[in-house]
Design an enzyme around this catalytic site. Sequence first.
Site, mmCIF file in Angstrom:
data_model
loop_
_atom_site.group_PDB
_atom_site.id
_atom_site.type_symbol
_atom_site.label_atom_id
_atom_site.label_comp_id
_atom_site.label_asym_id
_atom_site.label_seq_id
_atom_site.Cartn_x
_atom_site.Cartn_y
_atom_site.Cartn_z
ATOM 1 N N TYR A 47 0.780 -1.186 -0.091
ATOM 2 C CA TYR A 47 0.004 0.061 -0.062
ATOM 3 C C TYR A 47 0.966 1.314 -0.005
ATOM 4 O O TYR A 47 1.754 1.294 0.865
ATOM 5 C CB TYR A 47 -0.826 0.078 1.362
ATOM 6 C CG TYR A 47 -2.492 -0.070 0.963
ATOM 7 C CD1 TYR A 47 -2.908 1.135 -0.118
ATOM 8 C CD2 TYR A 47 -3.184 -0.959 1.075
ATOM 9 C CE1 TYR A 47 -4.069 0.979 -0.490
ATOM 10 C CE2 TYR A 47 -4.619 -1.086 0.820
ATOM 11 C CZ TYR A 47 -4.912 0.000 0.099
ATOM 12 O OH TYR A 47 -6.474 0.004 -0.180
ATOM 13 N N GLU A 49 -0.357 4.798 -0.639
ATOM 14 C CA GLU A 49 -1.405 6.133 -0.819
ATOM 15 C C GLU A 49 -0.284 7.270 -0.468
ATOM 16 O O GLU A 49 0.419 7.527 0.402
ATOM 17 C CB GLU A 49 -2.504 6.156 0.166
ATOM 18 C CG GLU A 49 -3.704 5.258 -0.287
ATOM 19 C CD GLU A 49 -4.781 5.055 0.460
ATOM 20 O OE1 GLU A 49 -4.670 5.704 1.927
ATOM 21 O OE2 GLU A 49 -5.911 4.525 0.247
ATOM 22 N N ASP A 193 -5.511 14.068 -25.208
ATOM 23 C CA ASP A 193 -5.492 12.723 -24.978
ATOM 24 C C ASP A 193 -4.696 11.569 -26.015
ATOM 25 O O ASP A 193 -5.371 11.666 -26.810
ATOM 26 C CB ASP A 193 -6.905 12.278 -24.528
ATOM 27 C CG ASP A 193 -7.114 11.021 -24.234
ATOM 28 O OD1 ASP A 193 -6.250 10.066 -24.035
ATOM 29 O OD2 ASP A 193 -8.193 10.445 -23.769
ATOM 30 N N THR A 219 -2.800 6.743 -22.176
ATOM 31 C CA THR A 219 -2.739 5.163 -21.655
ATOM 32 C C THR A 219 -1.191 4.905 -21.876
ATOM 33 O O THR A 219 -0.401 5.494 -22.590
ATOM 34 C CB THR A 219 -3.539 4.357 -22.395
ATOM 35 O OG1 THR A 219 -3.243 4.173 -23.687
ATOM 36 C CG2 THR A 219 -5.098 4.821 -22.403
ATOM 37 N N LYS A 222 -1.257 1.081 -25.026
ATOM 38 C CA LYS A 222 -1.447 1.165 -26.780
ATOM 39 C C LYS A 222 -0.259 1.004 -27.378
ATOM 40 O O LYS A 222 0.755 0.250 -27.253
ATOM 41 C CB LYS A 222 -2.579 1.939 -26.943
ATOM 42 C CG LYS A 222 -3.805 1.693 -26.153
ATOM 43 C CD LYS A 222 -4.897 2.892 -26.435
ATOM 44 C CE LYS A 222 -6.244 2.874 -25.477
ATOM 45 N NZ LYS A 222 -7.201 3.810 -25.668
ATOM 46 N N ARG A 228 -1.384 -2.154 -18.773
ATOM 47 C CA ARG A 228 -2.618 -1.453 -18.891
ATOM 48 C C ARG A 228 -2.727 -0.265 -17.911
ATOM 49 O O ARG A 228 -2.277 -0.673 -16.554
ATOM 50 C CB ARG A 228 -3.768 -2.375 -18.411
ATOM 51 C CG ARG A 228 -4.948 -1.876 -18.956
ATOM 52 C CD ARG A 228 -5.909 -3.513 -19.260
ATOM 53 N NE ARG A 228 -5.342 -3.946 -20.284
ATOM 54 C CZ ARG A 228 -5.958 -3.633 -21.458
ATOM 55 N NH1 ARG A 228 -6.790 -2.588 -21.400
ATOM 56 N NH2 ARG A 228 -5.474 -4.207 -22.719
HETATM 57 C C1 LIG Z 1 -8.288 3.825 -24.818
HETATM 58 C C2 LIG Z 1 -8.612 5.463 -24.670
HETATM 59 C C3 LIG Z 1 -8.756 5.783 -23.366
HETATM 60 C C4 LIG Z 1 -9.035 4.763 -22.174
HETATM 61 O O1 LIG Z 1 -8.138 4.174 -21.759
HETATM 62 P P1 LIG Z 1 -8.836 3.045 -20.639
HETATM 63 O O2 LIG Z 1 -7.212 2.652 -20.169
HETATM 64 O O3 LIG Z 1 -9.224 1.826 -21.422
HETATM 65 O O4 LIG Z 1 -9.576 3.717 -19.722
HETATM 66 C C5 LIG Z 1 -8.836 7.082 -23.134
HETATM 67 N N1 LIG Z 1 -8.753 8.195 -23.971
HETATM 68 C C6 LIG Z 1 -8.560 7.491 -25.467
HETATM 69 C C7 LIG Z 1 -8.744 8.796 -26.521
HETATM 70 C C8 LIG Z 1 -8.442 6.313 -25.724
HETATM 71 O O5 LIG Z 1 -8.334 5.736 -27.035
#
Ligand SMILES: *Cc1c(COP(=O)(O)O)cnc(C)c1O
Length: 426
Positions: A47, A49, A193, A219, A222, A228
């Site tokens: 933990y 936090e 994002d 993220t 990807k 993840r």
């Molecule tokens: C995949 C994605 C996310 C979210 O990712 P998670 O890890 O599944 O919550 C946020 N924004 C965009 C543009 C994405 O393509």
Amino acid sequence: MEHDSVIFDIIGREHERQQRGIELIASENFVSEQVMQAMGSCLTNKYAEGYPGHRYYGGCQVVDEAENVAIERICRLFGAEYANVQPHSGAQANMAVFMAVMKPGDKFMGLNLAHGGHLSHGSPVNFSGLVYKQCEYNVTRDTNLVDYDMMEEVAQRERPKLIVGGASAYSREWDYARMRAIADSVGAILMIDMAHPAGLIAAGLLNNPLRYAHIVTSTTHKTLRGPRGGIILMGKDFDNPWGITTKKGELRKMSSLLNSAVFPGVQGGPLEHVIAAKAVAFGEALQPSFTEYAKQVKANAQAMAQALLDKGYKIASGGTDNHCILLDLRGKYPELTGKVAEAALVAADITVNKNMVPFDDRSAFQTSGIRLGTPAITTRGAKEPLMGEIVEMIDTVLAHPEDERVISSVREKVNRLMAGYPMFAW
Ligand SMILES: *Cc1c(COP(=O)(O)O)cnc(C)c1O
């Protein structure tokens, strides 16, 4: 306890599924052995936090080091001044930013979800659409590129507090400089994002939004090819005083507001095992071999797009600048839905997802498109010639989406082919 054969059998079968198929889901990838080992380590027991040096629990001195390494590496990778590596996912990172810069009921602007935007950019079933008011911009009907004139006009009219850029199904470069100018003209915060193209940006193959946006989220699983999870980054704006004051009457810094929004705002304890795995992945992304990988991802996407065009398919926006292709089935097979296409390809062990195309006349459950991506197949060592073969197989299936014999003969070919590609070749 005895060996849990129920779950480990399932894991074994998932491993086989991943090994034998062609993975074309644009948001997926295969992590390295080291990333996997860090994720499966004893750091999960801890933990922690709070943040390195300021924790609410004892015994954090070792995990502090891992989190600091992750922060240092991700800042180096993107030229950032600030990083928060604790968000459990991309949506969580976005939620924290929204919470830091808006109050419930405030207005923000994002890309129309039916034009490639993400759920966390204002879907009515997501916190972003439930807690905040969303206004949106589109892509244009003729080019399928982001309509910056519309963005400017809507921003002037609606005066959003936050403008969000980035998408889940958009294969073109963004004009971040224009977006920052639009944000500045209405006093809005600009958040980009980069969840999808982050790996290509890290390799210098696409513009770096850190140079323009106040705040960048991503993220890590990807194109960045890590575990993840999510991250929040800032460049020069990290130290900007925000219009929110502390109890002592001092203006709070953006960095301090974002940290409080992640914890205790939207999360509890950080996943230190995942943060260690993020650090491993960021270290990998700093290597020259990752740049080579990212170049191949892009080259493969271009080869795949060309092969599709040569076969008479229509692609939204006409092609791709990144790792992702949005196939508009209305071009070659007007009767075929994305739903049926996805099911037929998955049955042939070619994994894709159905996706709406801009100005789709079908619902999100049917769709007229499928989304294809090259990050995962490239990690397995695929080069351009394989893209032609894959398109050939996709075309065979889509021409006969309900013919079991055709599907099983393609599946056998896919399985034979993929036996020659290890899960992680880079
Ligand atoms: C995949 C994605 C996310 C979210 O990712 P998670 O890890 O599944 O919550 C946020 N924004 C965009 C543009 C994405 O393509």
